[in-house]
Design an enzyme around this catalytic site. Structure first.
Site, mmCIF file in Angstrom:
data_model
loop_
_atom_site.group_PDB
_atom_site.id
_atom_site.type_symbol
_atom_site.label_atom_id
_atom_site.label_comp_id
_atom_site.label_asym_id
_atom_site.label_seq_id
_atom_site.Cartn_x
_atom_site.Cartn_y
_atom_site.Cartn_z
ATOM 1 N N ARG A 176 -75.575 -61.380 76.362
ATOM 2 C CA ARG A 176 -74.335 -61.268 76.846
ATOM 3 C C ARG A 176 -73.718 -62.708 77.159
ATOM 4 O O ARG A 176 -72.367 -62.682 77.283
ATOM 5 C CB ARG A 176 -74.145 -60.494 78.327
ATOM 6 C CG ARG A 176 -74.630 -61.095 79.466
ATOM 7 C CD ARG A 176 -75.178 -60.323 80.719
ATOM 8 N NE ARG A 176 -74.078 -59.348 81.218
ATOM 9 C CZ ARG A 176 -73.436 -59.743 82.185
ATOM 10 N NH1 ARG A 176 -73.740 -61.140 82.887
ATOM 11 N NH2 ARG A 176 -72.429 -59.251 82.696
ATOM 12 N N ARG A 229 -63.962 -71.964 88.907
ATOM 13 C CA ARG A 229 -65.414 -72.521 89.572
ATOM 14 C C ARG A 229 -65.961 -73.341 88.488
ATOM 15 O O ARG A 229 -65.712 -73.261 87.330
ATOM 16 C CB ARG A 229 -65.967 -71.537 90.110
ATOM 17 C CG ARG A 229 -66.471 -70.375 88.814
ATOM 18 C CD ARG A 229 -67.332 -69.397 89.519
ATOM 19 N NE ARG A 229 -68.110 -68.506 88.555
ATOM 20 C CZ ARG A 229 -67.782 -67.291 88.213
ATOM 21 N NH1 ARG A 229 -66.729 -66.559 88.677
ATOM 22 N NH2 ARG A 229 -68.230 -66.750 87.226
ATOM 23 N N ARG A 296 -64.658 -60.877 90.627
ATOM 24 C CA ARG A 296 -64.933 -61.918 89.364
ATOM 25 C C ARG A 296 -64.588 -60.929 88.135
ATOM 26 O O ARG A 296 -65.082 -59.716 88.054
ATOM 27 C CB ARG A 296 -66.404 -62.241 89.257
ATOM 28 C CG ARG A 296 -66.513 -63.267 90.446
ATOM 29 C CD ARG A 296 -68.279 -63.716 90.331
ATOM 30 N NE ARG A 296 -68.844 -62.392 90.744
ATOM 31 C CZ ARG A 296 -70.091 -61.949 90.281
ATOM 32 N NH1 ARG A 296 -70.781 -62.624 89.341
ATOM 33 N NH2 ARG A 296 -70.496 -60.621 90.453
ATOM 34 N N GLU A 298 -65.550 -60.834 85.062
ATOM 35 C CA GLU A 298 -66.736 -60.243 84.335
ATOM 36 C C GLU A 298 -67.610 -59.231 85.083
ATOM 37 O O GLU A 298 -68.562 -58.643 84.346
ATOM 38 C CB GLU A 298 -67.332 -61.585 83.911
ATOM 39 C CG GLU A 298 -68.167 -62.294 84.899
ATOM 40 C CD GLU A 298 -67.598 -63.303 85.867
ATOM 41 O OE1 GLU A 298 -68.190 -64.009 86.579
ATOM 42 O OE2 GLU A 298 -66.318 -63.073 85.950
ATOM 43 N N ASP A 332 -76.682 -66.611 91.473
ATOM 44 C CA ASP A 332 -76.094 -65.583 91.533
ATOM 45 C C ASP A 332 -77.140 -64.377 91.097
ATOM 46 O O ASP A 332 -76.947 -64.184 90.056
ATOM 47 C CB ASP A 332 -74.750 -65.623 90.890
ATOM 48 C CG ASP A 332 -74.777 -66.189 89.170
ATOM 49 O OD1 ASP A 332 -75.624 -66.538 88.771
ATOM 50 O OD2 ASP A 332 -73.863 -65.535 88.702
ATOM 51 N N GLU A 533 -84.740 -64.793 79.571
ATOM 52 C CA GLU A 533 -83.778 -65.795 80.598
ATOM 53 C C GLU A 533 -84.491 -66.244 81.754
ATOM 54 O O GLU A 533 -84.480 -67.126 82.335
ATOM 55 C CB GLU A 533 -82.725 -64.846 80.994
ATOM 56 C CG GLU A 533 -81.788 -65.742 81.915
ATOM 57 C CD GLU A 533 -80.937 -64.629 82.395
ATOM 58 O OE1 GLU A 533 -79.680 -65.139 83.012
ATOM 59 O OE2 GLU A 533 -81.084 -63.335 82.574
ATOM 60 N N GLU A 548 -77.658 -58.085 88.599
ATOM 61 C CA GLU A 548 -76.426 -57.310 88.187
ATOM 62 C C GLU A 548 -76.539 -56.896 87.024
ATOM 63 O O GLU A 548 -75.615 -56.169 86.569
ATOM 64 C CB GLU A 548 -75.125 -57.682 88.800
ATOM 65 C CG GLU A 548 -74.868 -59.049 88.232
ATOM 66 C CD GLU A 548 -73.620 -59.433 88.723
ATOM 67 O OE1 GLU A 548 -73.008 -58.881 89.912
ATOM 68 O OE2 GLU A 548 -73.159 -60.388 88.098
#
Length: 579
Positions: A176, A229, A296, A298, A332, A533, A548
């Site tokens: 993504r 940011r 946000r 996204e 995050d 990841e 998320e």
């Protein structure tokens, strides 16, 4: 009166923390663009329509490139027949998207890097095991899979895209994450350097420098919705590593003005915190603080749901700022930013003075001093050497915990309207996070043998060392930057800091951590045929989860750290690779 005040401070052994933020900068919000606002509405409609689909990803919708002008697309969208809940039929929505949009990611095209060769000369000479070597060559080959160039359409019609045009090719993280990201790029570059892909590495740096020239800082990522940011400031570290390998003085000369501008950004009012201790010594430190107080784009669906418990607009806005600031941190999300973990709605990132951010800025200051000497600007070199010395003192004064032998994040007062916050060691976050050891990555700390010895003992007994690497935290909150997840950047920073200390015991532990990390990456790759990841450090051979979005593959920084570790430590022919 002043003497009385200082007497009270000394008696209570408090520090006084002054947050130098004007009321104007507290309200500082970067405006959105009409395209992003429209795509958020599309995202909401898609969620209402497809919300039973487990693979729904809100980011997909804000990455869609337009085929026609926004006014035409919006008009067609308004004419879609909608139910009372805001949904449309699956057929109508799919047809609308196919008619009016290109695919998410279609505005980036595959690019074959000219400095890629299947097996570079002198590639990983210390890797003697044929099984590991064959895998390392496969990981190296992933740079081709992840290399992209921005489509000419983005430059012709930038108003049709949330993707921002950059000149040089990029290496994306994967899945993504279809665009270049800031701090990911450091470990991508470390891998590219191991792969002898110096031109590709320099191209990434050129793109990040172009963000500073355009926006005044390096964006979180190359999207219009990321202009509010940044991310952990590692650009100077990327340039340092490239210079160390190539001796490219021209790159240093071109970079220095941008780095000075980036340093200014991180020391602007919104990011700056001034600490005056009980002895009257003042220290300036920094925090994450996004210029955003809305969901946000996204992750708009999730952010609205998380904020639904708040009743007032101002509470929601503050919570949205905390979410975006946590995204700026790269962590995050994590219990690290929660006042009352694991309650997600107590996220209070802007009230944290983070250990790692200040270590990164110390590194930036040292690198700027080094680069200025390279280019012959000795006055800048002297100035940045001096302010790096001051920051080192501040890091030791504010973050160091002598009992735990770790550097701990510090909390500001709950009352953000106060200009002066009373702070003592009880306001240090005494929970254990891998970030507590990040200063060890910086020369002023890894070069202190006595300090390294203490930190080494602390790390060994911290609970962070697990079967497959270093855990991010000890709290199993379900957030992705918490236990049991381990992340490539954290493994690398801690391992490299230990190695650079020169202590035999530290290098031994570093190699042990690297072996565990390489092994779990290898076993997961053999199982899934992809790099991941994040990884479950509690269970060797399992990838990570939580957070998320579903686990992502590709994966830029994981590839980079594996190659960097294999370059540093190698893999003997007779060493097995198994859990």
């Amino acid at each position: 009166m002043a003497n009385n005040f200082h007497y009270i401070l000394l008696t209570l052994l408090l520090f006084t923390v002054t947050v130098t933020v004007s009321s104007k900068s507290m309200d500082d919000v970067k405006p959105s663009i009409p395209l992003v606002s429209f795509l958020e509405r599309l995202q909401q409609t898609a969620f209402n329509t497809f919300n039973n689909h487990s693979d729904f990803d809100p980011k997909t919708y804000v990455d869609l490139p337009l085929k026609f002008p926004l006014s035409v697309t919006d008009h067609a969208f308004q004419n879609l027949p909608k139910s009372s809940t805001g949904s449309v039929s699956v057929h109508d929505l799919n047809r609308f998207i196919q008619t009016y949009f290109e695919g998410a990611g279609d505005d980036l095209v595959y690019f074959d890097p000219e400095d890629f060769v299947p097996v570079p000369k002198d590639f990983l000479p210390k890797v003697k095991n044929p099984e590991v070597r064959a895998w390392a060559i496969k990981v190296h080959s992933l740079w081709r899979n992840l290399s992209r160039k921005v489509s000419s359409e983005v430059k012709t019609h930038p108003e049709f895209h949330t993707l921002l045009p950059v000149i040089d090719s990029v290496v994306i993280p994967g899945s993504r994450f279809r665009e270049v990201y800031y701090w990911d790029s450091y470990w991508v570059i470390r891998g590219l350097l191991a792969s002898k892909m110096y031109k590709t590495a320099k191209g990434i740096v050129n793109n990040l420098i172009s963000f500073i020239e355009e926006y005044g800082f390096v964006l979180n990522g190359a999207r219009a919705y990321y202009t509010n940011r940044s991310q952990p400031p590692l650009l100077s570290a990327m340039i340092y590593e490239i210079y160390h390998r190539t001796g490219d003085v021209e790159l240093v000369k071109r970079s220095l003005p941008a780095l000075l501008k980036e340093h200014e950004f991180w020391n602007s009012d919104i990011h700056k915190v001034t600490v005056s201790d009980a002895q009257g010594c003042t220290h300036t430190l920094n925090r994450y603080y996004a210029r955003w107080n809305k969901p946000r784009p996204e992750s708009s669906i999730m952010d609205k749901a998380s904020a639904s418990k708040f009743t007032s607009v101002s509470e929601k806005q503050q919570f949205y700022r905390e979410l975006a600031s946590a995204a700026e941190s790269g962590w995050d999300f994590s219990t690290r930013w929660m006042r009352h973990p694991p309650n997600f709605t107590t996220l209070s990132t802007t009230s944290v003075i983070p250990v790692d951010l200040n270590a990164f800025i110390l590194g930036m200051e040292l690198n700027i001093a080094f680069f200025a000497n390279v280019t012959g600007d000795h006055s800048i070199a002297k100035h940045f050497q001096q302010i790096s010395d001051v920051r080192k003192e501040a890091i030791n004064s504010v973050f160091w915990n002598a009992n735990m032998k770790q550097w701990l994040d510090s909390w500001l007062s709950n009352n953000t309207h106060e200009k002066v916050h009373n702070w003592d060691t009880l306001h240090q976050n005494q929970n254990v996070f891998a970030s507590n050891f990040v200063p060890l990555w910086m020369k002023p700390f890894y070069s202190d043998a006595s300090l390294v010895g203490n930190v080494l003992k602390s790390l060994k007994t911290s609970g962070l060392l697990r079967a497959a690497g270093i855990a991010t935290s000890l709290s199993d909150s379900g957030q992705q930057w918490d236990f049991p997840n381990g992340w490539a950047p954290l493994q690398h920073m801690l391992v490299e800091g230990l190695v650079k200390s020169g202590l035999e015991e530290a290098r031994s532990l570093a190699e042990e951590i690297a072996i565990r990390w390489i092994t779990t990456n290898y076993i997961v790759y053999k199982k899934t045929d992809v790099m991941h990841e994040k990884f479950d450090v509690e269970h060797c051979g399992e990838f990570g989860g939580g957070g998320e979005y579903v686990p992502q593959t590709g994966f830029g920084w994981s590839n980079g750290v594996v190659l960097a570790f294999l370059e540093e430590f190698g893999w003997p022919e007779d060493r097995k690779i198994e859990c």
